[in-house]
Structure formats: structure tokens, C-alpha cells
Design a protein around this motif. Structure first.
Motif, short mmCIF file in Angstrom:
data_model
loop_
_atom_site.label_atom_id
_atom_site.label_comp_id
_atom_site.label_asym_id
_atom_site.label_seq_id
_atom_site.Cartn_x
_atom_site.Cartn_y
_atom_site.Cartn_z
N VAL A 268 0.84 -1.20 0.00
CA VAL A 268 0.00 0.00 0.00
C VAL A 268 0.87 1.25 0.00
O VAL A 268 0.61 2.21 -0.72
N ASN A 269 1.93 1.25 0.79
CA ASN A 269 2.80 2.43 0.89
C ASN A 269 3.66 2.64 -0.36
O ASN A 269 4.14 3.75 -0.58
N SER A 270 3.83 1.60 -1.16
CA SER A 270 4.67 1.75 -2.35
C SER A 270 3.96 2.50 -3.47
O SER A 270 4.58 2.94 -4.42
N GLY A 271 2.64 2.61 -3.39
CA GLY A 271 1.87 3.32 -4.41
C GLY A 271 1.46 2.44 -5.58
O GLY A 271 0.96 2.94 -6.57
N LYS A 272 1.68 1.15 -5.49
CA LYS A 272 1.32 0.25 -6.58
C LYS A 272 -0.14 -0.17 -6.52
O LYS A 272 -0.66 -0.74 -7.46
N GLU A 273 -0.79 0.10 -5.41
CA GLU A 273 -2.19 -0.26 -5.27
C GLU A 273 -3.04 0.68 -6.12
O GLU A 273 -2.85 1.90 -6.08
N PRO A 274 -3.96 0.14 -6.91
CA PRO A 274 -4.79 1.02 -7.74
C PRO A 274 -5.65 1.93 -6.88
O PRO A 274 -6.18 1.52 -5.86
N GLN A 275 -5.77 3.16 -7.32
CA GLN A 275 -6.57 4.13 -6.60
C GLN A 275 -8.00 4.11 -7.12
O GLN A 275 -8.25 3.83 -8.28
N THR A 276 -8.91 4.41 -6.26
CA THR A 276 -10.30 4.51 -6.66
C THR A 276 -10.52 5.85 -7.35
O THR A 276 -10.12 6.89 -6.84
N VAL A 277 -11.10 5.80 -8.53
CA VAL A 277 -11.35 7.03 -9.28
C VAL A 277 -12.80 7.42 -9.07
O VAL A 277 -13.71 6.64 -9.32
N LYS A 278 -12.98 8.62 -8.57
CA LYS A 278 -14.34 9.11 -8.36
C LYS A 278 -14.74 9.95 -9.57
O LYS A 278 -14.02 10.86 -9.96
N ILE A 279 -15.85 9.62 -10.14
CA ILE A 279 -16.37 10.37 -11.28
C ILE A 279 -17.53 11.20 -10.78
O ILE A 279 -18.49 10.68 -10.21
#
Length: 63
Positions: free
Chosen positions: A38-49
Motif C-alpha cells: 500500500v505504501n509503495s503506491g502500486k495499489e490502484p486508486q479509486t477514481v471518483k467520477i
């Protein structure tokens, strides 16, 4: 207690402790790996539309 019951009790306690230690270590390692992921930034982020479907009212001139 006879000797057989003492051996059986010690065996059971040994097995229970081994499972306890193994599960605890597995949980610690798994939590550490997850935290690193999680801290590495490889986890996909949730995109809010933001679907803003509201329409401004039409101003009607006084006739």
C-alpha cells in the motif's frame, strides 16, 4: 496420571503452541507485506467520477 497421559498432554500442548506461533508469524509477515504494498503506491486508486446531472433553471424574461 500415568506416563501415557503425560506424554499425550505434552504432545498436544506442543502442537497447539507450534500452530499459535506459526499463525502469529504468518499474520505479522502478511501485514508487513500488505503495508509495504500500500505504501509503495502500486495499489490502484479509486477514481471518483463526478456526474453532475443537475440543470440550472432557465430564466424566463417577463413579457
Amino acid at each position: 496420571m500415568n506416563e501415557t497421559k503425560k506424554v499425550a498432554r505434552r504432545f498436544l500442548l506442543t502442537v497447539v503452541w507450534i500452530f499459535f506461533v506459526l499463525l502469529t508469524l504468518t499474520g505479522i509477515v502478511s501485514a508487513g507485506e500488505r503495508t509495504e504494498y500500500v505504501n509503495s503506491g502500486k495499489e490502484p486508486q479509486t477514481v471518483k467520477i463526478n456526474n453532475n446531472l443537475s440543470v440550472e433553471p432557465i430564466k424566463i424574461r417577463n413579457l
